[in-house]
Structure formats: structure tokens, C-alpha cells
Motif scaffolding. Structure first.
Motif, PDB file in Angstrom:
ATOM      1  N   UNK A   1      36.720  38.863  26.259  1.00 38.06           N
ATOM      2  CA  UNK A   1      37.530  40.030  26.614  1.00 38.06           C
ATOM      3  C   UNK A   1      38.565  39.655  27.661  1.00 38.06           C
ATOM      4  N   UNK A   2      39.605  40.484  27.746  1.00 34.35           N
ATOM      5  CA  UNK A   2      40.586  40.333  28.817  1.00 34.35           C
ATOM      6  C   UNK A   2      40.008  41.018  30.060  1.00 34.35           C
ATOM      7  N   UNK A   3      39.860  40.259  31.144  1.00 33.77           N
ATOM      8  CA  UNK A   3      39.145  40.723  32.331  1.00 33.77           C
ATOM      9  C   UNK A   3      40.082  40.823  33.531  1.00 33.77           C
TER      10      UNK A   3
ATOM     11  N   UNK B   1      36.016  31.231  37.971  1.00 35.18           N
ATOM     12  CA  UNK B   1      34.654  31.576  37.537  1.00 35.18           C
ATOM     13  C   UNK B   1      34.712  32.582  36.399  1.00 35.18           C
ATOM     14  N   UNK B   2      35.522  33.632  36.573  1.00 33.78           N
ATOM     15  CA  UNK B   2      35.619  34.661  35.540  1.00 33.78           C
ATOM     16  C   UNK B   2      36.204  34.117  34.240  1.00 33.78           C
ATOM     17  N   UNK B   3      37.033  33.089  34.350  1.00 31.17           N
ATOM     18  CA  UNK B   3      37.686  32.535  33.161  1.00 31.17           C
ATOM     19  C   UNK B   3      36.695  31.940  32.173  1.00 31.17           C
ATOM     20  N   UNK B   4      35.498  31.616  32.632  1.00 25.94           N
ATOM     21  CA  UNK B   4      34.482  31.099  31.711  1.00 25.94           C
ATOM     22  C   UNK B   4      33.889  32.201  30.842  1.00 25.94           C
ATOM     23  N   UNK B   5      34.197  33.468  31.143  1.00 25.75           N
ATOM     24  CA  UNK B   5      33.613  34.594  30.429  1.00 25.75           C
ATOM     25  C   UNK B   5      34.651  35.418  29.670  1.00 25.75           C
ATOM     26  N   UNK B   6      35.929  35.152  29.915  1.00 19.21           N
ATOM     27  CA  UNK B   6      36.983  35.902  29.246  1.00 19.21           C
ATOM     28  C   UNK B   6      38.344  35.453  29.744  1.00 19.21           C
ATOM     29  N   UNK B   7      39.364  36.131  29.288  1.00 12.92           N
ATOM     30  CA  UNK B   7      40.728  35.831  29.719  1.00 12.92           C
ATOM     31  C   UNK B   7      41.045  36.665  30.949  1.00 12.92           C
ATOM     32  N   UNK B   8      41.292  36.035  32.075  1.00 12.50           N
ATOM     33  CA  UNK B   8      41.571  36.753  33.309  1.00 12.50           C
ATOM     34  C   UNK B   8      43.026  37.210  33.309  1.00 12.50           C
TER      35      UNK B   8
ATOM     36  N   UNK C   1      43.945  44.759  30.886  1.00 10.23           N
ATOM     37  CA  UNK C   1      42.563  44.355  30.692  1.00 10.23           C
ATOM     38  C   UNK C   1      41.818  45.199  29.667  1.00 10.23           C
ATOM     39  N   UNK C   2      40.783  44.610  29.095  1.00 10.40           N
ATOM     40  CA  UNK C   2      39.791  45.345  28.309  1.00 10.40           C
ATOM     41  C   UNK C   2      38.664  45.856  29.196  1.00 10.40           C
ATOM     42  N   UNK C   3      38.436  45.156  30.305  1.00 11.45           N
ATOM     43  CA  UNK C   3      37.345  45.506  31.223  1.00 11.45           C
ATOM     44  C   UNK C   3      37.714  45.049  32.619  1.00 11.45           C
ATOM     45  N   UNK C   4      37.409  45.867  33.609  1.00 12.06           N
ATOM     46  CA  UNK C   4      37.582  45.480  35.008  1.00 12.06           C
ATOM     47  C   UNK C   4      36.205  45.307  35.648  1.00 12.06           C
ATOM     48  N   UNK C   5      36.101  44.315  36.515  1.00 13.66           N
ATOM     49  CA  UNK C   5      34.857  44.088  37.267  1.00 13.66           C
ATOM     50  C   UNK C   5      35.245  43.970  38.737  1.00 13.66           C
ATOM     51  N   UNK C   6      34.714  44.853  39.542  1.00 15.23           N
ATOM     52  CA  UNK C   6      35.063  44.922  40.961  1.00 15.23           C
ATOM     53  C   UNK C   6      33.797  44.739  41.784  1.00 15.23           C
ATOM     54  N   UNK C   7      33.868  43.856  42.762  1.00 16.21           N
ATOM     55  CA  UNK C   7      32.735  43.664  43.684  1.00 16.21           C
ATOM     56  C   UNK C   7      33.090  44.256  45.049  1.00 16.21           C
ATOM     57  N   UNK C   8      32.172  45.047  45.585  1.00 11.39           N
ATOM     58  CA  UNK C   8      32.359  45.711  46.863  1.00 11.39           C
ATOM     59  C   UNK C   8      31.224  45.367  47.818  1.00 11.39           C
ATOM     60  N   UNK C   9      31.489  45.486  49.108  1.00 17.05           N
ATOM     61  CA  UNK C   9      30.483  45.405  50.156  1.00 17.05           C
ATOM     62  C   UNK C   9      30.042  46.826  50.491  1.00 17.05           C
TER      63      UNK C   9
END
Length: 588
Positions: A435-437, A446-453, A460-468
Motif C-alpha cells: 500500500x501507499x503509506x 523502515x516503512x518502505x519495507x512494508x509499502x510505498x512511502x 496515501x492508501x493508509x496513514x500510520x501515526x505514532x504519538x507519545x
């Protein structure tokens, strides 16, 4: 036995390993001056570096002054080094310095947790060259005693190969106040789970039998940190009170009972002062009713008790004034505080390096040499049983082979994946490779190993956000290592997530060192996960289904700050109508 070894035993009969430990302790005690005994009582910070240099951060003396002038032999190692060999080499140099003293008493090195992702000079150290695991809350999320014991056994091997022989952990406090800053190193909110996992942790560090291959565990913080008034931490004056409006003081003792049954060797009381209980309203380290009455007499503990750091003297940290954590006895002088700690039944002063003050108490008759001997026996017994008198040195060549060994790193990375906890999923997970990420908080390579950044949510097809998880900024550098205050995300964070989620299905992952208020994030996101220390690759392996999602919450996640504020700090699972319950975790 060589002639040299025989001569050494003749000169120092306590070196005869064939003798019972108690006899060896007595032989050494009989040779020690009162100054050498007093030095045993102090267990303070030290950093890797030149043995003749002072520590600028904590304003502490050089190693040479500690060992040769102050007769000290117990140190908490701060910071890390790029390699295990460098730590081992420095440790050996420190042991050679100790060997050059009159009696050659070896040094005992301790450490705060150093296998995870957090960095707090008052509580934890980044993994550096060691294998990297989730925080203790993450271990609890796995619900796996065997995994916890395996972690502790690996940490034991990595510690001992560089000369670290005392773990200033586990922390078996119960995380019953959602705002408390110290939760990340606990096993969560449930007393039974904390006891089971804490015992597994101790068995892994100490081994099947305590001896030269062991790391001694200093379990903390007796009789249980966690019930902090308003969730504030007693490192600071505004957090000094521990309160029990629900009457659950006894519940907080349960994990310590399990730790004692597992054979923990040492115990650390917390800074807090109990309010409204049967016990004296002074900090636990000063508290005879708790240390002698409860720990020693009721539970029969005859191991080593070391205070938490800095109960006696005011200090500076990062150039800012930091008062002694002498809660309830602020009006006493340092000398009077020290006497109260001794009378409480404690053996060592954590974070202090003032044996001259103890010697004054002995000189004027306030403390007898017989009382010194009671604690000195406990302290020396640990050194003998750990095998330090036989061989305090480590193999510098082996250190790099053991520390961060591939097998150990793989186990830590597997534990990271096992701890990731899926809270919600509206069909976004698992996502298909390719997927386009759009990602935030994950390195693009790192993300490029799982999709197209891609560069924007619109592409994008999917967004992934990391928060504190949220926390409030406080006035000083040191305070801001302790995440405290509101658990609500700032409006701009919620708006940012909402904006991305309006453009593309969005997965939000939160580092939950405290239980955040997730309602607005859950409302916006296609999926929500939480972690307690997991690399980007570890998270993405779970989100794609490469490894199964198996984490389960180690605490409740409250629905609102008003629910948190109405809850009782000593009572587990006490926030009304929590958003997610302890034990919640979806599979994919």
C-alpha cells in the motif's frame, strides 16, 4: 592452590572460600576500622569515565575519592557506553582501584533498568549496546511469566558480563493512580499479575540458586508506590503524600509478598509518606513502623534495605537545586535525618556519599558500632555470596560477544511485537503489503519495507501515526523526565489526527507510559494500538499480520480526566466507565 593464593589467605583469612560465608564476614568485620564500615552504608551514582574526574551532572566526587577517601564500595552506574567491552574495561579499572585499598574490598555495581526505550537519570537508562525489550508495562502486556523470566535471565547474562551485580529493580508497585509518572516500569494495575510477573523477573535475575552467576534484585518501592495524591511523584515536594482513601494499603503489599517468596535479596522503600494510616507520617525510608515493624518483623525480611536516592542532603541536578526527599522530616538536620533512617532499620543510604556524617553519629554515641555491624554483615554477605571476593573482574573480550548477542536481540524484538496491543480496528488491519503509506513517527526507510512511502495523506492508501501519551511540561529539566499531569491530548494533536483521518484511513499508535485519554483518537482513527517500547518494524509486523497481535492492557484506560480525578489513588480499576478495561486486546 598457588603459593601466592595461600599467602593472600594467610594475610586475609576471609578470602578462604572453603569457609562458611558468615564466618568469612565475621573475619573481615574484625579487621575493619569504623571508617571502613561506615563506607559500606553509602550507595551512590557513578559514571563511566576517568577514575580521577568528578561527575558534572550530579556534582559527585571522583571514583578515586569515593574509594580511597570515603571507603565506599557500592555504586549505581549512570549512562552507557557504545560497547560492552568499554563498560567491562571501566569496571575492571574500578575493581583494580578497590583492590589497592587496605583491605581490598571489591566494588558492587548496580544499575537502574537499561534494556528498554526510556531515558530518565532518576529511573532508567536507554538500552545502548544491550538487547532492547519493551518497558516493564510491555512485559506485563504479554501476560507471559516465561517470557518475563527469559528476559531477566538474558539481562542477567548481559549485566554480569560487564560487572553489574545488583538490579535496582523490579518495580512491583501497582499503577492504581492513572496520572502517576512511574508506571512504565511497573507490571500494571493488577496485584495478582504484578506478583506473578515480579516473581518470574526475580527468578530470572537471581537464578535457581543465588551465587556468583546471579544479579541481586532490589525490589521496589516497599510498601508500594502508586497511591500518590493527585498522581504526583514524591521525587518532588508537591508529590510527597501517599493516600489511601479506599483503605487498600494491604493490597499494595501483595506483589512484595510474592517477591519475598521468590527470594528477592534487597528492598528499596519509596520516598512517599503515608497519610491517614496507622503508620508514622514520614517518608518510608525514615519510617521505623514500616521498615522494622512491617518489613522486618511481620514479613521476616533480613536482607539488605537501601533507601531511595537522596533522603539526607539537598543537591543540584542539571545545575538546578533539588531538595532532599526528607518528607515529613524536612525540619530535621541532615545528621538527624541520618539517625532516623538508621533507627528505622535501613542498611544503606541511596544517592548519598557522606560517611563523615555517620562517623559523627558513631563518635558521639548516637549510633553504636554494634549497630553498624548489623548492617555491615548484610552488605558484606551479598558481596561474598556474589563471588566478588573470589573474582571481581570480568572478561573484556567476552563482553562484546555477550552484550547485545544476536539471539538476545531477537528475543527482545519478539517481546516488543508480543506487547503491542490492538484496541480498535474498523477493518484497516491487517493491511496488505505494497500500500501507499503516509507515516509519522516511523523512519521512512523502515516503512518502505512494508509499502510505498508517500509525502502526504492525500497520496496515501493508509496513514500510520505514532504519538507519545500526553504529559504536562514542568519547570525544571529533571521534572520533565517524569511525565505527569493531565492525560488528555492537546487540542492541536487531536485536530492533527482528525485532519489526517478525514483524508485517509488512519492507524494511531500511542506510547502509553501512562494511560492516555483516547476517546477523541478512537473516534477519528480507523484503528488504534498502544505500545510500551516497540520499534517501527515491530509495530509494522503486527499491523500487517506478519506476527499475531497478542498484547493485552496492563491497566484500564480511563474515559475522561473527570473520571480520573474522581477515582481513589489506592484502588485499582476505580475510574468510572473506562474506555477499555484491563486485559483488553484484539487479535487481527
Amino acid at each position: 592452590m598457588t603459593m601466592a593464593a595461600a599467602d593472600a589467605i594467610t594475610a586475609r583469612p576471609w578470602l578462604d572460600a572453603s569457609l562458611p560465608v558468615d564466618e568469612r564476614v565475621q573475619l573481615l568485620l574484625e579487621e575493619m576500622t569504623v571508617e571502613e564500615k561506615a563506607g559500606l552504608f553509602f550507595h551512590t551514582m557513578i559514571a563511566i569515565g576517568d577514575l580521577d574526574e568528578t561527575n558534572p551532572v550530579f556534582a559527585t566526587p571522583s571514583a578515586r575519592e569515593f574509594v580511597h577517601v570515603k571507603n565506599m564500595t557500592h555504586f549505581n552506574l549512570l549512562g552507557a557506553a557504545p560497547t560492552g567491552r568499554e563498560i567491562a574495561a571501566w569496571q575492571n579499572a574500578l575493581q583494580r582501584l578497590a583492590a589497592s585499598t587496605r583491605l581490598g574490598i571489591p566494588v558492587t555495581l548496580s544499575t537502574d533498568p537499561r534494556h528498554s526505550f526510556s531515558e530518565n537519570p532518576g529511573a532508567s537508562i536507554l538500552a545502548g549496546p544491550f538487547s532492547q525489550w519493551p518497558e516493564t508495562l510491555g512485559l506485563a502486556a504479554t501476560r507471559d511469566p516465561d517470557l518475563v523470566q527469559r528476559f531477566a535471565d538474558i539481562a542477567r547474562q548481559e549485566y554480569t558480563t560487564v560487572g553489574l551485580r545488583v538490579a535496582l529493580h523490579p518495580q512491583v508497585d501497582l499503577a492504581t493512580e492513572p496520572r502517576w509518572a512511574r508506571q512504565t516500569a511497573t507490571f500494571g494495575e493488577d496485584a495478582e499479575l504484578a506478583g506473578i510477573l515480579g516473581a518470574a523477573y526475580i527468578r530470572g535475575f537471581q537464578g535457581e540458586s543465588f551465587g556468583p552467576g546471579s544479579v541481586s534484585t532490589m525490589t521496589k518501592h516497599f510498601p508500594g508506590g502508586g497511591p500518590q495524591k493527585d498522581g504526583e511523584d514524591p521525587h518532588f515536594p508537591y508529590g510527597r503524600e501517599q493516600v489511601y482513601p479506599g483503605g487498600r494499603f494491604e493490597l499494595h503489599l501483595k506483589p512484595f509478598e510474592d517477591a519475598l517468596a521468590a527470594g528477592t535479596r534487597q528492598m528499596m522503600p519509596y520516598y512517599g509518606m503515608p497519610v491517614g494510616t496507622e503508620f508514622e507520617e514520614v517518608g518510608f525510608g525514615f519510617n521505623r513502623s514500616v521498615i522494622t515493624g512491617l518489613l522486618r518483623e511481620r514479613f521476616g525480611f533480613d536482607g539488605l534495605v537501601c533507601t531511595d536516592w537522596g533522603l539526607i542532603n539537598d543537591a543540584e541536578i542539571f545545575g538546578q537545586p533539588f531538595p532532599a526527599r526528607a518528607w515529613g522530616v524536612e525540619d530535621l538536620t541532615p545528621r538527624e535525618r541520618m539517625l532516623k533512617v538508621i533507627d528505622a532499620g535501613v542498611d544503606q543510604f541511596g544517592g548519598e556519599d557522606c560517611p563523615e556524617l555517620l562517623l559523627e553519629l558513631v563518635a558521639d554515641g548516637s549510633v553504636t558500632e554494634e549497630r553498624l555491624d548489623v548492617s555491615a554483615r548484610r552488605i558484606l554477605r551479598e558481596k561474598f555470596e556474589l563471588g566478588l571476593f573470589e573474582d571481581p573482574f570480568v572478561d573484556e573480550d567476552a563482553a562484546d560477544e555477550v552484550v547485545g548477542r544476536a539471539e538476545f536481540r531477537a528475543a527482545g524484538e519478539a517481546a516488543q511485537r508480543a506487547s503491542v496491543t490492538v484496541l480498535t480496528n474498523r477493518g484497516a488491519l491487517p493491511f496488505a503489503a505494497g500500500l501507499r503509506l503516509y507515516v509519522e513517527g516511523i523512519e521512512a526507510d523502515v516503512a518502505a519495507a512494508y509499502g510505498e512511502v508517500v509525502a502526504s495523506p492525500a497520496e496515501a492508501d493508509l496513514a500510520i501515526i505514532r504519538l507519545q501519551a500526553p504529559f504536562e511540561q514542568r519547570a525544571t529539566t529533571f521534572e520533565n523526565f517524569f511525565h505527569a499531569g493531565s492525560l488528555e491530548f492537546a487540542e492541536e494533536v487531536v485536530a492533527h489526527v482528525g485532519e489526517i483521518a478525514a483524508a485517509v484511513p488512519t492507524v494511531v499508535d500511542v506510547l502509553a507510559d501512562r494511560p492516555p485519554i483516547l476517546q477523541p483518537i478512537v473516534d477519528a482513527a480507523a484503528a488504534v494500538t498502544v505500545n510500551w517500547g516497540a520499534s517501527g518494524a515491530a509495530l509494522l509486523d503486527v499491523l500487517t499480520g506478519v506476527v499475531p497481535a497478542r498484547g493485552a492492557l496492563p491497566f484500564d484506560l480511563p474515559r475522561s480526566m473527570s473520571a480520573v480525578e474522581r477515582s481513589r489513588p489506592d484502588v485499582p480499576f476505580d475510574t468510572a466507565d473506562p474506555l477499555f478495561r484491563f486485559g483488553h486486546g484484539l487479535t487481527l
